[in-house]
Design a protein around this motif. Structure first.
Motif, PDB file in Angstrom:
ATOM      1  N   ILE A 147       0.815  -1.214   0.000  1.00 53.03           N
ATOM      2  CA  ILE A 147       0.000   0.000   0.000  1.00 53.03           C
ATOM      3  C   ILE A 147       0.849   1.265   0.000  1.00 53.03           C
ATOM      4  CG2 ILE A 147      -1.971  -1.091   1.134  1.00 53.03           C
ATOM      5  CD1 ILE A 147      -1.068   0.093   3.759  1.00 53.03           C
ATOM      6  N   LEU A 148       2.130   1.148   0.365  1.00 55.00           N
ATOM      7  CA  LEU A 148       3.010   2.311   0.393  1.00 55.00           C
ATOM      8  C   LEU A 148       3.529   2.681  -0.988  1.00 55.00           C
ATOM      9  CD1 LEU A 148       5.122   1.465   3.597  1.00 55.00           C
ATOM     10  CD2 LEU A 148       3.148   2.995   3.416  1.00 55.00           C
ATOM     11  N   THR A 149       3.570   1.732  -1.901  1.00 58.83           N
ATOM     12  CA  THR A 149       4.216   1.974  -3.198  1.00 58.83           C
ATOM     13  C   THR A 149       3.274   1.971  -4.398  1.00 58.83           C
ATOM     14  OG1 THR A 149       4.731  -0.397  -3.328  1.00 58.83           O
ATOM     15  CG2 THR A 149       6.446   1.050  -2.463  1.00 58.83           C
ATOM     16  N   MET A 150       2.033   1.535  -4.231  1.00 55.41           N
ATOM     17  CA  MET A 150       1.153   1.430  -5.398  1.00 55.41           C
ATOM     18  C   MET A 150       0.894   2.774  -6.068  1.00 55.41           C
ATOM     19  SD  MET A 150      -1.720  -1.458  -4.712  1.00 55.41           S
ATOM     20  CE  MET A 150      -1.277  -3.138  -4.324  1.00 55.41           C
ATOM     21  N   ALA A 151       0.462   3.762  -5.299  1.00 53.88           N
ATOM     22  CA  ALA A 151       0.165   5.073  -5.870  1.00 53.88           C
ATOM     23  C   ALA A 151       1.431   5.739  -6.386  1.00 53.88           C
ATOM     24  CB  ALA A 151      -0.515   5.962  -4.834  1.00 53.88           C
ATOM     25  N   LEU A 152       2.512   5.678  -5.600  1.00 54.33           N
ATOM     26  CA  LEU A 152       3.775   6.307  -5.998  1.00 54.33           C
ATOM     27  C   LEU A 152       4.327   5.682  -7.267  1.00 54.33           C
ATOM     28  CD1 LEU A 152       6.096   8.249  -5.403  1.00 54.33           C
ATOM     29  CD2 LEU A 152       7.125   6.472  -3.966  1.00 54.33           C
ATOM     30  N   SER A 153       4.256   4.347  -7.362  1.00 56.73           N
ATOM     31  CA  SER A 153       4.788   3.671  -8.543  1.00 56.73           C
ATOM     32  C   SER A 153       3.957   3.987  -9.780  1.00 56.73           C
ATOM     33  CB  SER A 153       4.840   2.160  -8.318  1.00 56.73           C
ATOM     34  OG  SER A 153       3.543   1.634  -8.092  1.00 56.73           O
ATOM     35  N   GLY A 154       2.624   4.156  -9.613  1.00 56.65           N
ATOM     36  CA  GLY A 154       1.791   4.545 -10.748  1.00 56.65           C
ATOM     37  C   GLY A 154       2.190   5.903 -11.273  1.00 56.65           C
ATOM     38  N   TYR A 155       2.424   6.840 -10.369  1.00 56.68           N
ATOM     39  CA  TYR A 155       2.867   8.180 -10.772  1.00 56.68           C
ATOM     40  C   TYR A 155       4.271   8.126 -11.373  1.00 56.68           C
ATOM     41  CZ  TYR A 155       4.191  13.101 -10.375  1.00 56.68           C
ATOM     42  OH  TYR A 155       4.634  14.377 -10.647  1.00 56.68           O
ATOM     43  N   LEU A 201       2.310  -3.832  -9.332  1.00 58.44           N
ATOM     44  CA  LEU A 201       0.874  -3.644  -9.557  1.00 58.44           C
ATOM     45  C   LEU A 201       0.544  -2.213  -9.931  1.00 58.44           C
ATOM     46  CD1 LEU A 201      -0.850  -5.771  -6.765  1.00 58.44           C
ATOM     47  CD2 LEU A 201      -1.089  -6.040  -9.229  1.00 58.44           C
ATOM     48  N   GLY A 202       1.106  -1.249  -9.207  1.00 59.59           N
ATOM     49  CA  GLY A 202       0.817   0.148  -9.491  1.00 59.59           C
ATOM     50  C   GLY A 202       1.502   0.652 -10.750  1.00 59.59           C
ATOM     51  N   MET A 240      -5.255   4.767 -10.885  1.00 65.08           N
ATOM     52  CA  MET A 240      -5.339   3.315 -10.787  1.00 65.08           C
ATOM     53  C   MET A 240      -4.370   2.794  -9.735  1.00 65.08           C
ATOM     54  SD  MET A 240      -5.812   2.500 -14.850  1.00 65.08           S
ATOM     55  CE  MET A 240      -6.554   0.883 -14.899  1.00 65.08           C
ATOM     56  N   GLY A 241      -3.209   3.403  -9.661  1.00 65.95           N
ATOM     57  CA  GLY A 241      -2.280   3.029  -8.606  1.00 65.95           C
ATOM     58  C   GLY A 241      -2.796   3.419  -7.232  1.00 65.95           C
ATOM     59  N   ALA A 242      -3.416   4.626  -7.135  1.00 67.19           N
ATOM     60  CA  ALA A 242      -3.940   5.089  -5.852  1.00 67.19           C
ATOM     61  C   ALA A 242      -5.106   4.229  -5.380  1.00 67.19           C
ATOM     62  CB  ALA A 242      -4.372   6.554  -5.968  1.00 67.19           C
ATOM     63  N   SER A 243      -6.009   3.873  -6.314  1.00 59.66           N
ATOM     64  CA  SER A 243      -7.149   3.031  -5.934  1.00 59.66           C
ATOM     65  C   SER A 243      -6.682   1.636  -5.526  1.00 59.66           C
ATOM     66  CB  SER A 243      -8.163   2.947  -7.081  1.00 59.66           C
ATOM     67  OG  SER A 243      -7.601   2.322  -8.215  1.00 59.66           O
ATOM     68  N   PHE A 283      -5.360   1.994  -2.012  1.00 59.48           N
ATOM     69  CA  PHE A 283      -6.452   2.033  -1.042  1.00 59.48           C
ATOM     70  C   PHE A 283      -7.027   0.634  -0.841  1.00 59.48           C
ATOM     71  CE2 PHE A 283     -10.761   2.583   0.448  1.00 59.48           C
ATOM     72  CZ  PHE A 283     -10.662   3.623   1.372  1.00 59.48           C
ATOM     73  N   SER A 284      -7.296  -0.043  -1.950  1.00 61.06           N
ATOM     74  CA  SER A 284      -7.841  -1.405  -1.833  1.00 61.06           C
ATOM     75  C   SER A 284      -6.819  -2.361  -1.245  1.00 61.06           C
ATOM     76  CB  SER A 284      -8.302  -1.912  -3.205  1.00 61.06           C
ATOM     77  OG  SER A 284      -7.214  -2.052  -4.100  1.00 61.06           O
ATOM     78  N   GLY A 285      -5.525  -1.980  -1.326  1.00 58.72           N
ATOM     79  CA  GLY A 285      -4.476  -2.815  -0.752  1.00 58.72           C
ATOM     80  C   GLY A 285      -4.539  -2.907   0.760  1.00 58.72           C
TER      81      GLY A 285
END
Length: 447
Positions: free
Chosen positions: A73-81, A132-133, A379-382, A385-387
């Motif tokens: 959950i710490l890297t999904m949003a950041l990795s998407g960006y 994933l992100g 998509m990474g942020a969602s 969150f779901s993570g």
């Protein structure tokens, strides 16, 4: 990546000392000590003698399962960006290499102690979250509007194919070589996949050396309206106030609770309720995921087909989301009432797993509809969150199973249904598929 993630679900059956009272999950009084082919007199094969076992109670097992998600959950949003900035190829490739290395560290970490194992699992989550992100950014540059559903579904169905392959093969590896070799095999396979990834993947059609000029121009022209300008800032405040985004996040959370329970606890459920040996447990636990793989691919094609028949986009998204949630959770809730028949239970698990993948054409691609220019970040942020669901679900489930020996599984499944229903209702009310005002391109007029 998913194969490397899910092997803990089957190996933990062999890693835990099942004769220790504190390690046992509740079993059904109606369960029969049979193998998966119905031989009442056939005793389960003993595991290889050199494979160590540990006395982990259900709560500790739940923490071990959920530790991966602590990091993810710490890297999904950041990795998407980050993937939107530097490219999916680098972000995912490096992350897959790191994840493969960490997989090899799990057996020695387990010997050092539970704390070391949990730390390795958290680090593994950091790399898996980046995979994933980070992979979402590629769809905004390669997926044509009328093909995005099927392409996304085919790719994400690899998650189910990974579950099927890992659980099926792991049962045989444990039975012949011992559980540590499961991690060594899949860690080595991950390194091979890294090499393949860096050779064949390119971030966009412009940088790809093998496709024809006509195909390249066709893809670029088709996606002109969807490619986000890298100079355009993220409208964070508008995103936080957007109910459609919150509906995606909350429904994704409830769906991931369902998926995580299926992925993590199918082998444990089959082992504790039906007392199936490790080899046949792997076979029975893997069957739902191959069915889900097929359903996921078919669901993507079906969604695109409905769109060609002039179905509204939001109708397709909500239909896919509802069918991917409610029937699956209802089937799961029914399991405790089928304790006398593992064949029927396996059939219900197959249907539940299969239907759950229809969400791939629903909530998981909805960000491409409402904010195409910020889709990789959203998509990474969602997903981040779901993570939180894979963090909370195993811990809560482990607590419920240890506190109530008689109705533990029933409590786990009813909680799953309640969370799933709440997420679907919220998405049904607030979900949208139109490009939001804050996501549209801002044009400056010079005077």
């Amino acid at each position: 990546m998913m194969a490397q993630n899910v092997i803990m679900s089957i190996t933990i059956v062999a890693m835990v000392n099942s004769t220790s009272p504190q390690s046992q999950l509740n079993g059904s009084p109606e369960g029969l000590p049979v193998d998966s082919f119905g031989d009442l007199n056939k005793a389960p094969k003993s595991l290889p003698a050199k494979a160590p076992v540990y006395e982990w109670c259900p709560q500790i097992q739940g923490i071990i399962f959920g530790a991966v998600s602590y990091g993810a959950i710490l890297t999904m949003a950041l990795s998407g960006y980050l993937a939107g900035r530097v490219g999916t190829k680098r972000v995912v490739g490096v992350s897959l290499f790191a994840n493969s290395f960490l997989i090899l560290c799990i057996p020695p970490a387990a010997d050092f102690g539970t704390a070391f194992l949990i730390v390795i699992r958290i680090a593994q989550g950091l790399s898996q979250g980046s995979i994933l992100g980070g992979q979402f950014a590629i769809w905004g540059k390669w997926g044509l509007p009328h093909e995005q559903n099927r392409l996304y579904s085919i790719a994400l169905s690899g998650i189910l194919l990974g579950c099927f392959t890992a659980i099926l093969i792991s049962g045989f590896i444990i039975d012949t070589l011992g559980w540590p070799f499961v991690f060594y095999v899949f860690g080595g396979v991950g390194f091979v996949y890294c090499l393949i990834w860096f050779v064949v993947i390119y971030d966009d059609p412009v940088s790809h050396p093998w496709i024809s000029i006509s195909e390249k121009e066709y893809i670029i022209s088709s996606l002109k309206q969807q490619v986000r300008s890298s100079k355009q800032p993220l409208p964070i405040k508008a995103m936080l106030r957007s109910l459609p985004i919150w509906s995606i996040c909350l429904c994704s959370f409830s769906h991931q609770w369902l998926v995580n329970t299926l992925t993590v606890y199918i082998p444990t459920y089959i082992s504790s309720v039906y007392h199936v040996n490790i080899r046949d447990n792997g076979l029975l636990s893997a069957l739902p995921f191959i069915f889900a793989y097929i359903t996921g691919v078919v669901g993507g094609y079906l969604a695109d087909f409905l769109l060609t028949k002039n179905f509204r986009l939001i109708t397709v998204r909500k239909l896919a989301t509802i069918l991917g949630n409610l029937p699956s959770s209802v089937l799961i809730v029914s399991l405790p009432y089928l304790s006398s028949s593992y064949v029927t239970a396996t059939a219900f698990l197959m249907l539940s797993c299969g239907l759950s993948t229809l969400c791939q054409s629903g909530i998981y691609v909805n960000a491409l509809d409402i904010a195409p220019r910020h889709s990789s970040f959203l998509m990474g942020a969602s997903r981040a969150f779901s993570g939180m669901a894979p963090v909370i679900a195993p811990t809560v489930s482990g607590f419920l199973l240890s506190q109530d020996p008689e109705f533990g599984w029933r409590n786990v499944f009813f909680l799953l249904f309640a969370i799933n229903l709440a997420g679907v209702i919220f998405y049904f009310i607030f979900g949208e598929a139109d490009v939001q005002d804050w996501a549209k391109e801002r044009k400056l007029t010079r005077l």
